[in-house]
Scaffold this motif. Structure first.
Motif, mmCIF file in Angstrom:
data_model
loop_
_atom_site.group_PDB
_atom_site.id
_atom_site.type_symbol
_atom_site.label_atom_id
_atom_site.label_comp_id
_atom_site.label_asym_id
_atom_site.label_seq_id
_atom_site.Cartn_x
_atom_site.Cartn_y
_atom_site.Cartn_z
ATOM 1 N N MET A 1 71.514 34.527 91.533
ATOM 2 C CA MET A 1 70.966 33.428 90.741
ATOM 3 C C MET A 1 70.446 32.370 91.735
ATOM 4 O O MET A 1 71.163 31.467 92.168
ATOM 5 N N ASN A 2 69.146 32.492 92.145
ATOM 6 C CA ASN A 2 68.677 31.518 93.148
ATOM 7 C C ASN A 2 68.317 30.196 92.462
ATOM 8 O O ASN A 2 68.275 30.095 91.230
ATOM 9 N N ARG A 3 67.974 29.212 93.296
ATOM 10 C CA ARG A 3 67.812 27.870 92.701
ATOM 11 C C ARG A 3 66.610 27.829 91.761
ATOM 12 O O ARG A 3 66.547 27.016 90.857
ATOM 13 N N TYR A 4 65.656 28.773 91.961
ATOM 14 C CA TYR A 4 64.502 28.750 91.048
ATOM 15 C C TYR A 4 64.954 29.207 89.660
ATOM 16 O O TYR A 4 64.531 28.698 88.626
ATOM 17 N N GLU A 5 65.847 30.220 89.647
ATOM 18 C CA GLU A 5 66.336 30.691 88.351
ATOM 19 C C GLU A 5 67.171 29.615 87.679
ATOM 20 O O GLU A 5 67.077 29.383 86.471
ATOM 21 N N ARG A 6 67.951 28.878 88.475
ATOM 22 C CA ARG A 6 68.762 27.797 87.860
ATOM 23 C C ARG A 6 67.831 26.732 87.277
ATOM 24 O O ARG A 6 67.970 26.302 86.129
ATOM 25 N N ALA A 7 66.811 26.378 88.028
ATOM 26 C CA ALA A 7 65.876 25.354 87.525
ATOM 27 C C ALA A 7 65.190 25.858 86.265
ATOM 28 O O ALA A 7 65.032 25.131 85.276
#
Lengths: 231, 214, 33, 220
Positions: free
Chosen positions: A1-7
């Motif tokens: 779950m990279n930060r782009y997916e979290r955003a």
């Protein structure tokens, strides 16, 4: 779950809240009935699209003046996201026009300039794909982006002026009651957040493509000693 | 003062490396030949030296000026003959040169001199598309020397020049710094004391040999 | 009423699809070393 | 290095080449004849609606003729690799751009010189100074834009598709203002002065912008 997916997850969450506001909180329009709810996302995505094309403009201008690859990447990201939002705006606009004006399309200023917007930036993406990758594609796309951005208000103004030359029905301007305005502003904020996340994601993709596919290193400023020797 | 100082010239077309880290120093009135088979990067290197192509990386200084920032000022200083002659077919040889005189801001009297230098005086009024390939090449060379450049970049000019190629080139190259790309080893030996060999975009040393007097 | 449903369905499909596709592209590109 | 001299040299060169090869003028003439014929048969034209339809035919023909003229002006340069030879001279790209735009505009004016009298002959629409002024004013801005995008498209793949896609959106304001100017000059309601004023504003805006952009487009 990279930060782009979290955003992305956060942005989707926001959009769900906006959807709740649109369908549950906002009152039904007395005149047009439930179909008026299209207004919220239709106008928000138009504004988001225009914001994206502002990013394309700024990125293009910066690139033309100092050749910074980062500015060019923002322009690429902005253009793709902008075209997606413009498509949403156009389709929702037509689906809204059908029940009210009994036609999918009328040549009024807003719809026409949105269509022109779509054509120009589709042209922008095509120029970028068709030109030699690297400097040429970036430079030509920047010029198209700048002219495109300027052309839309000019078209919008021309169509509105053209309308005044032909006595026709004046489009009723929609003063919004408080709840509707609140819902709209909230939806707009969420849509802009979503657009920002989209641009960040596309920027990351462009960066990866540059590094992995085109093997383009960020152009370090080619500075050469400048002894004063005129040819 | 060196005419050309180039270090680490590198160029990629997308992921295709065309040139890798080429270094080059050329002094005034010095002739250098660039040898290498097709695809070795000769044309890419010459286009960069002629400021017609911006390399992906590397530094280039011509006549003491940064070649990428001072492109326009350097156009007085250098002449470039590319692969394609780049002429206007419907215009005559003289008209082509007159047009480029206007662009070079050079008096039209140079047209007759340039035509004479390349032996085209008799064809001055023939349309460019009625000239043979060799004559078009000569016209392209005439155009490159209209403004008396101090530096000449010639990309395989001998391609269709015919037997007197060496004499013509020697005359044109006289008293100028020249970078000459060619396949013809003998021509390179005769005209250029220095040669640079390119293989797959890399330079394999700059050989300096005594001129072999035929 | 149907137009309202189609309009928002289209918006969700296009924006959602674009988001998922972009995120997947990031993952694929990051895997290439 | 006087830019005016360069621009005139480039324009003269283009027009002389066109005069000698005569590729372009017949193609443009063909558009005009086709536009008039199709216009005549396509719309039932009578004295009452001529003033509304004739300008439409005029602009349709001019737009297509313009796209061909601008596409050709740079295509020839690319084929002969002469564009690079020109850019290798110290001449400023803006002057070269102005010269190319001037030559292409001249060809368009040639078409208009044939088209306008033909329109008034076949459709009975008035052929007055006002009509000519409107068309000429529109041609200025359209030539600047058409030439800039032709310069971009010339060195890119899929040119025939890209040129209209990029140019038409930017020509729309000229077609709207120019169209209405011609219609009002032909007797329909609508303020001629306003339309002409608009055309002049657009001309100034886009001639300045294209000149600024020429430096980036006509470079290497």
């Amino acid at each position: 779950m990279n930060r782009y997916e979290r955003a992305a997850l956060a942005a989707v969450g926001l959009m769900l809240v906006a959807a709740a506001a649109i369908f549950l909180y906002a009152p039904t329009d007395a005149l047009q009935g439930p179909v008026q709810r299209i207004f919220y996302l239709h106008v928000s995505s138009a504004i988001a699209a225009y914001g994206c094309f502002a990013v394309v403009l700024v990125g293009g201008v910066i690139y033309l003046f100092n050749g910074s690859i980062a500015a060019d990447r923002f322009a690429r990201a902005g253009a793709v996201v902008g075209v997606v939002f413009t498509t949403v705006t156009l389709v929702m606009g037509m689906l809204w026009a059908k029940p009210i004006w009994n036609t999918f399309w009328t040549w009024d200023a807003r719809l026409t300039s949105t269509l022109v917007l779509w054509i120009i930036y589709a042209g922008y993406l095509l120029v970028r794909r068709m030109a030699e990758p690297g400097r040429q594609a970036a430079r030509f796309a920047a010029v198209v982006g700048i002219f495109g951005f300027i052309d839309v208000p000019v078209v919008h103004f021309s169509v509105t002026w053209w309308r005044t030359q032909h006595p026709g029905p004046i489009v009723v301007n929609d003063a919004l009651p408080a709840e509707m305005l609140a819902t709209f502003l909230f939806t707009l904020a969420c849509t802009l957040a979503l657009a920002t996340v989209f641009i960040a994601i596309r920027y990351r993709i462009e960066t990866l493509i540059d590094q992995k596919v085109n093997a383009v290193e960020p152009a370090e400023v080619i500075a050469a000693p400048q002894p004063e020797a005129a040819p | 003062m060196s005419v050309i100082v180039a270090d680490g010239l590198t160029h990629h077309f997308g992921t295709e490396p065309a040139l890798e880290g080429v270094d080059l120093v050329l002094d005034s009135a010095e002739h250098m030949a660039v040898l290498g088979d097709n695809g070795a990067g000769k044309t890419t290197l010459l286009r960069i030296l002629a400021t017609a192509l911006h390399p992906t990386a590397g530094r280039l200084q011509i006549a003491g000026l940064d070649a990428f920032r001072e492109k326009r000022r350097l156009r007085h200083y250098l002449g470039y003959v590319a692969h394609a002659p780049g002429l206007y077919p419907a215009l005559t040889a003289a008209e082509n040169l007159e047009f480029f005189c206007d662009l070079q801001d050079v008096s039209r009297s140079r047209v007759a001199e340039a035509l004479d230098a390349v032996g085209l005086t008799r064809f001055a009024h023939r349309r460019a598309d009625q000239l043979s390939r060799g004559m078009q090449q000569r016209l392209a060379i005439a155009r490159a020397i209209l403004h008396e450049p101090r530096l000449l970049i010639l990309d395989e000019p001998d391609a269709s020049l015919g037997p007197d190629a060496a004499d013509l080139l020697a005359r044109v190259m006289n008293d100028r710094a020249v970078v000459l790309a060619t396949h013809d080893q003998a021509l390179a030996n005769r005209l250029c004391p220095r040669t640079l060999v390119l293989r797959h975009g890399r330079s394999h040393g700059t050989a300096t040999r005594l001129r072999v007097v035929q | 009423m149907i137009y309202l449903v189609i309009a928002y369905a289209f918006a969700v499909a296009l924006l959602g699809g674009f988001l998922v596709w972009s995120l997947r592209t990031i993952r694929e590109l990051e895997r290439i070393q | 290095m006087n830019p005016l001299r360069v621009a005139m040299a480039v324009a003269r060169k283009d027009l002389r080449s066109e005069w000698r090869t005569r590729e372009l003028v017949p193609a443009l003439a063909q558009f005009i004849v086709l536009a008039l014929l199709i216009g005549n048969f396509g719309f039932q034209i009578d004295s009452r609606n001529a003033a509304t339809i004739a300008p439409g035919i005029l602009w349709l023909a001019l737009v297509f003729a313009g796209l061909v003229a601008f596409g050709r002006t740079f295509a020839a340069e690319r084929e002969q690799a002469s564009l690079e030879a020109m850019l290798m001279t110290p001449a400023s790209p803006v002057a070269i751009f102005a010269g190319k735009a001037l030559a292409a505009a001249a060809l368009l004016v040639l078409c208009e010189a044939v088209m306008l009298p033909a329109l008034s002959l076949f459709f009975g629409t008035p052929f007055s100074g006002d009509v000519v002024a409107a068309v000429l004013l529109a041609t200025v801005g359209m030539a600047a834009l058409g030439c800039l995008f032709a310069a971009i498209v010339a060195r890119v793949r899929a040119r025939e598709l890209l040129l209209p896609l990029l140019t038409l959106p930017l020509w729309i304001p000229f077609i709207i203002a120019g169209g209405l100017a011609v219609q009002s000059a032909m007797g329909l309601p609508g303020s001629y002065q306003q339309a002409i004023g608009l055309l002049i504003d657009f001309d100034i805006l886009f001639v300045v912008l294209t000149s600024l952009a020429a430096r980036f487009v006509l470079d290497e």
